[in-house]
Design a protein around this motif. Sequence first.
Motif, mmCIF file in Angstrom:
data_model
loop_
_atom_site.group_PDB
_atom_site.id
_atom_site.type_symbol
_atom_site.label_atom_id
_atom_site.label_comp_id
_atom_site.label_asym_id
_atom_site.label_seq_id
_atom_site.Cartn_x
_atom_site.Cartn_y
_atom_site.Cartn_z
ATOM 1 N N ASN A 41 -94.330 -7.510 -20.728
ATOM 2 C CA ASN A 41 -94.014 -6.150 -20.286
ATOM 3 C C ASN A 41 -93.355 -6.291 -18.919
ATOM 4 N N PRO A 42 -92.014 -6.306 -18.856
ATOM 5 C CA PRO A 42 -91.345 -6.587 -17.580
ATOM 6 C C PRO A 42 -91.712 -5.626 -16.457
ATOM 7 N N PHE A 43 -92.025 -4.368 -16.773
ATOM 8 C CA PHE A 43 -92.408 -3.441 -15.713
ATOM 9 C C PHE A 43 -93.764 -3.815 -15.122
ATOM 10 N N ALA A 44 -94.726 -4.113 -15.983
ATOM 11 C CA ALA A 44 -96.041 -4.536 -15.496
ATOM 12 C C ALA A 44 -95.941 -5.890 -14.788
ATOM 13 N N ASP A 45 -95.043 -6.746 -15.275
ATOM 14 C CA ASP A 45 -94.889 -8.093 -14.704
ATOM 15 C C ASP A 45 -94.056 -8.112 -13.422
ATOM 16 N N TYR A 46 -93.352 -7.016 -13.141
ATOM 17 C CA TYR A 46 -92.388 -7.005 -12.032
ATOM 18 C C TYR A 46 -93.000 -7.466 -10.709
ATOM 19 N N PRO A 47 -94.129 -6.873 -10.254
ATOM 20 C CA PRO A 47 -94.720 -7.356 -8.997
ATOM 21 C C PRO A 47 -95.145 -8.818 -9.064
ATOM 22 N N VAL A 48 -95.630 -9.248 -10.234
ATOM 23 C CA VAL A 48 -96.068 -10.640 -10.395
ATOM 24 C C VAL A 48 -94.880 -11.590 -10.302
ATOM 25 N N VAL A 83 -85.324 -4.120 -21.507
ATOM 26 C CA VAL A 83 -86.185 -3.716 -20.389
ATOM 27 C C VAL A 83 -85.855 -4.534 -19.141
ATOM 28 N N CYS A 84 -85.557 -5.819 -19.314
ATOM 29 C CA CYS A 84 -85.189 -6.641 -18.162
ATOM 30 C C CYS A 84 -83.897 -6.139 -17.520
ATOM 31 N N LEU A 85 -82.935 -5.748 -18.350
ATOM 32 C CA LEU A 85 -81.696 -5.177 -17.803
ATOM 33 C C LEU A 85 -81.978 -3.828 -17.129
ATOM 34 N N ALA A 86 -82.915 -3.067 -17.675
ATOM 35 C CA ALA A 86 -83.275 -1.787 -17.070
ATOM 36 C C ALA A 86 -83.870 -1.974 -15.675
ATOM 37 N N LEU A 87 -84.663 -3.027 -15.497
ATOM 38 C CA LEU A 87 -85.232 -3.315 -14.167
ATOM 39 C C LEU A 87 -84.143 -3.343 -13.106
ATOM 40 N N PRO A 98 -79.000 -0.530 -20.103
ATOM 41 C CA PRO A 98 -80.331 0.058 -20.005
ATOM 42 C C PRO A 98 -80.715 0.322 -18.538
ATOM 43 N N GLY A 99 -81.388 1.446 -18.335
ATOM 44 C CA GLY A 99 -81.758 1.848 -16.978
ATOM 45 C C GLY A 99 -80.767 2.787 -16.331
ATOM 46 N N THR A 100 -79.607 3.002 -16.982
ATOM 47 C CA THR A 100 -78.576 3.894 -16.454
ATOM 48 C C THR A 100 -78.910 5.343 -16.812
ATOM 49 N N LEU A 101 -78.766 6.236 -15.848
ATOM 50 C CA LEU A 101 -78.924 7.668 -16.115
ATOM 51 C C LEU A 101 -77.609 8.224 -16.633
ATOM 52 N N VAL A 102 -77.672 9.036 -17.694
ATOM 53 C CA VAL A 102 -76.462 9.578 -18.299
ATOM 54 C C VAL A 102 -76.662 11.050 -18.656
ATOM 55 N N ARG A 103 -75.545 11.775 -18.712
ATOM 56 C CA ARG A 103 -75.547 13.157 -19.195
ATOM 57 C C ARG A 103 -74.949 13.165 -20.597
ATOM 58 N N LEU A 104 -75.635 13.845 -21.513
ATOM 59 C CA LEU A 104 -75.224 13.869 -22.911
ATOM 60 C C LEU A 104 -74.352 15.087 -23.223
#
Length: 373
Positions: free
Chosen positions: A72-79, A119-123, A300-306
């Motif tokens: 889980n890259p988000f949970a692992d991020y600080p580690v 998820v890694c690209l979203a980070l 991934p991780g980019t904000l977009v308007r639909l």
Amino acid sequence: MSNLVRIAPGALVVGKPLPWTVYDVEGNVLLRQGYVIQNDMQLEQLFDRGLFHPRKIERQQEEILEDTRQRNPFADYPVLLQTLEVTLNAITSGDDSAEKRLLGLTRLIERTCDDAPDVCLALIHLYSVEPTIHEQVLFYAILCHFTAQTFGLDKERTSLLTSAALVANLALVPVADQLNASRKILNGDQRAVIRKHPQRSVIALYAAGIRNQTLFDIIAQHHEQADGSGYPKGLSGTEIRPEAEILALAERYVAMITKRAYRQRMNITDARKLIASLTDGQLRPAIPRALLTVLTEYPPGTLVRLANNEVGVVTQRPVRHLGPFVKAIISPKGNRYSGTFERDCSLLEFNIRAVEQPEIMPSMDFSLIWDLH
């Protein structure tokens, strides 16, 4: 919860998602990872009240590598960031464990990337507001791993490049955050430090007992330019290893999309156009193409308007004729949804109309959006 420690001043940034869940003094969740601090007053209140789990690494590297859980890259991020800091400190101090730590961290990053690539690209894109030097280095490693695979490097060369990305800027680590926070033009001494950092990083690795000439070459060459205008040796063309060019491009892309004290960040569309415009005299043409293939038009991780005027975050790159996929978080009228709604952007009503880059990022529960547990 006795294992909580106070947040240090400077650890949190207005407009940037929290890198960890923040707790109150009694151990109750105050704000979850992904919450975005809106203003300086709120930031001051957090410094008074907020605590977070210390980033502990008590297990040996072998135990970490044998951990077979889905990452889980988000949970692992600080580690990952703390492991990186410990690894770089081991190298600079000449610790006997330096090489073992570097190889262990490389494998951990590779496994995390392979388990959860989107998820890694979203980070990278979610934490692109004033990243620390350790965050930048982690971003370089992630991008190098994916770009090398797409470019066609074998597993051994890809791993070596990922390791190089983690240590190529070793000599800059003590001063990088200070330089990034400065609004002043670099002076002569600062420029000299920057120009010498590839050689100084190699020297530190050698002093720590690491003996890999290819690794050293990648690091030494990652600021060379195909037209001969780079440093330190003014190499050109095929004298420069493709791994060094991939690392250089990863660093360049991260610089484009990250916000600094002295400049705003470039939006994804403009960054992609700039990468696509790189000529044969600057890089091997297949390298920018590989990075653009990894990122896709909307990473991934980019904000977009639909097309229906919702705003969402890209969660998954296109798969065959479907996607990209977005989780809508803001309604067409501008109200925040209480939950999230998945949209397949290959459908006409959910086509992506534009990239959104607000001054302050909206808060998000990353694990919920990416269905991570």
